[in-house]
Scaffold this active site. Structure first.
Site, mmCIF file in Angstrom:
data_model
loop_
_atom_site.group_PDB
_atom_site.id
_atom_site.type_symbol
_atom_site.label_atom_id
_atom_site.label_comp_id
_atom_site.label_asym_id
_atom_site.label_seq_id
_atom_site.Cartn_x
_atom_site.Cartn_y
_atom_site.Cartn_z
ATOM 1 N N HIS A 1 -51.592 -2.423 0.293
ATOM 2 C CA HIS A 1 -52.517 -2.073 1.376
ATOM 3 C C HIS A 1 -52.842 -0.606 1.173
ATOM 4 O O HIS A 1 -51.928 0.222 1.099
ATOM 5 C CB HIS A 1 -51.845 -2.312 2.729
ATOM 6 N N LEU A 2 -54.105 -0.269 1.057
ATOM 7 C CA LEU A 2 -54.522 1.048 0.596
ATOM 8 C C LEU A 2 -53.854 2.178 1.385
ATOM 9 O O LEU A 2 -54.003 2.282 2.603
ATOM 10 C CB LEU A 2 -56.041 1.181 0.696
ATOM 11 N N HIS A 3 -53.129 3.029 0.656
ATOM 12 C CA HIS A 3 -52.455 4.163 1.281
ATOM 13 C C HIS A 3 -52.193 5.250 0.256
ATOM 14 O O HIS A 3 -52.062 4.992 -0.935
ATOM 15 C CB HIS A 3 -51.127 3.738 1.922
ATOM 16 N N LEU A 4 -52.116 6.478 0.740
ATOM 17 C CA LEU A 4 -51.706 7.627 -0.049
ATOM 18 C C LEU A 4 -50.505 8.260 0.635
ATOM 19 O O LEU A 4 -50.291 8.081 1.833
ATOM 20 C CB LEU A 4 -52.828 8.658 -0.182
#
Length: 362
Positions: free
Chosen positions: A200-203
């Protein structure tokens, strides 16, 4: 999880420029509005026991040698962190049945960021112009922290993007670095196959009060028109640099490169840090006027995470080494670190061949 917490609204006028190396030793002085919001909220949630363990002052040592590796002992993270998802492909689709950041507890939210291109930095203008239409980024605590302020940046989490970089995600990452007056604030990204734990898109964002070689070491030009450089020091990387005037252009250029890596099924790690301009001879003490964005193509790792002295992901490639056990922390030297890292990065020949393909596609 629906509560997005308080709003942090900002404009370009909130960006901090000309950050010096000496400010590593002044982390509690002259904090920016972003730093105060992040660190006070993060510390409060630590006091409330919302993390999996209490993160105190980590035992740290800088390994002798030209690389200047920063080793830290963080045993609890190795024991207590959430079990990583099973990742089988760099282009694996988002699975709503698996853990994702829409399932976190509302108390884990720090704030929601939104940028106002026009007008003052105010909650009111953000609510009007940001959350109701313009893209926003949720900032939450990482419940298994690496270091002070370790948090996750989630660009539009309700859209359920998989763990593949977008220009919006890159832009938010770079902007948070510019919003911080602390040169020790870093942002990074692990692709699937590059030790990402959640699809799940994360930085990741966190503070590390030690200088790293990636901030100042010399670079070599690859494509002046594209703003692309080679970071020739081990481990070799692609590098972009911005002083914020061309921020949107830089974010798109970074994603053009990572899109090529995804198309070629090449895992990668990314690291954003205050840095010196790439086109001049630099010293570790020089001003950090802009942000360096480094991208390492690497060997894919699927299945369970490796149980070595440390996993080679965004921190480790940048020179920050979180160790899971005291013996490795006490005994490893620079050559030992390089031997581990070498197993996960491309050979010089593979990197050179990839460079040619990237330059042909950009």
């Amino acid at each position: 999880m629906e509560d997005h917490g308080p709003i942090f609204s900002y404009t370009d006028q909130d960006f901090v420029h000309d950050v010096s190396r000496s400010e590593y030793e002044q982390r509690t002085q002259d904090l920016s509005r972003f730093d105060r919001a992040l660190r006070s909220g993060w510390s409060e949630k630590m006091r409330r026991g919302l993390f999996r363990y209490h993160l105190g002052e980590l035992e740290t040592r800088v390994l002798p040698g030209e690389a200047g590796y920063v080793a830290q002992l963080n045993i609890q993270r190795g024991i207590e962190r959430r079990k990583p998802q099973e990742i089988l492909s760099i282009r694996q689709i988002f699975d709503p049945l698996q853990f994702n950041f829409n399932k976190i507890k509302p108390e884990e939210v720090l704030f929601e960021m939104c940028r106002n291109k026009h007008g003052p930095s105010s909650t009111e203008s953000c609510v009007q112009n940001g959350s109701s239409g313009s893209p926003s980024c949720l900032v939450i605590i990482n419940v298994s922290p690496l270091e002070l302020g370790h948090s996750l940046l989630l660009p539009e989490p309700a859209r359920c993007y998989p763990q593949v970089l977008t220009p919006l995600a890159v832009r938010f990452g770079i902007e948070t670095v510019f919003l911080s007056s602390d040169p020790g604030y870093r942002v990074g990204f692990n692709s699937l196959g590059g030790f990402a734990s959640v699809n799940h898109l994360h930085l990741h964002g966190y503070y590390l009060s030690h200088t790293l070689k990636v901030e100042w070491a010399p670079t070599e030009t690859l494509s002046p028109k594209k703003g692309l450089y080679r970071f020739p020091s081990f481990p070799r990387a692609f590098l972009f640099y911005t002083e914020a005037q061309d921020l949107e252009q830089t974010a798109r250029a970074v994603c053009r490169l990572t899109d090529i890596l995804v198309e070629e099924n090449i895992a990668h790690n990314l690291f954003m840090t205050r840095g010196c301009p790439p086109y001049a001879e630099q010293r570790p003490s020089a001003l950090r006027r802009g942000v360096r964005v480094l991208i390492w193509p690497r060997v894919s790792c699927f299945g369970a995470k490796e149980e070595s002295a440390f996993n080679v992901a965004l921190c480790e490639l940048a020179g920050h080494l979180p160790f899971k056990n005291k013996e490795d922390f006490n005994t490893i030297d620079e050559d030992g670190v390089k031997a581990i890292v070498q197993r996960y990065v491309l050979s010089d020949h593979e990197f050179t061949q990839l460079e040619k393909r990237v330059l042909g596609k950009l």
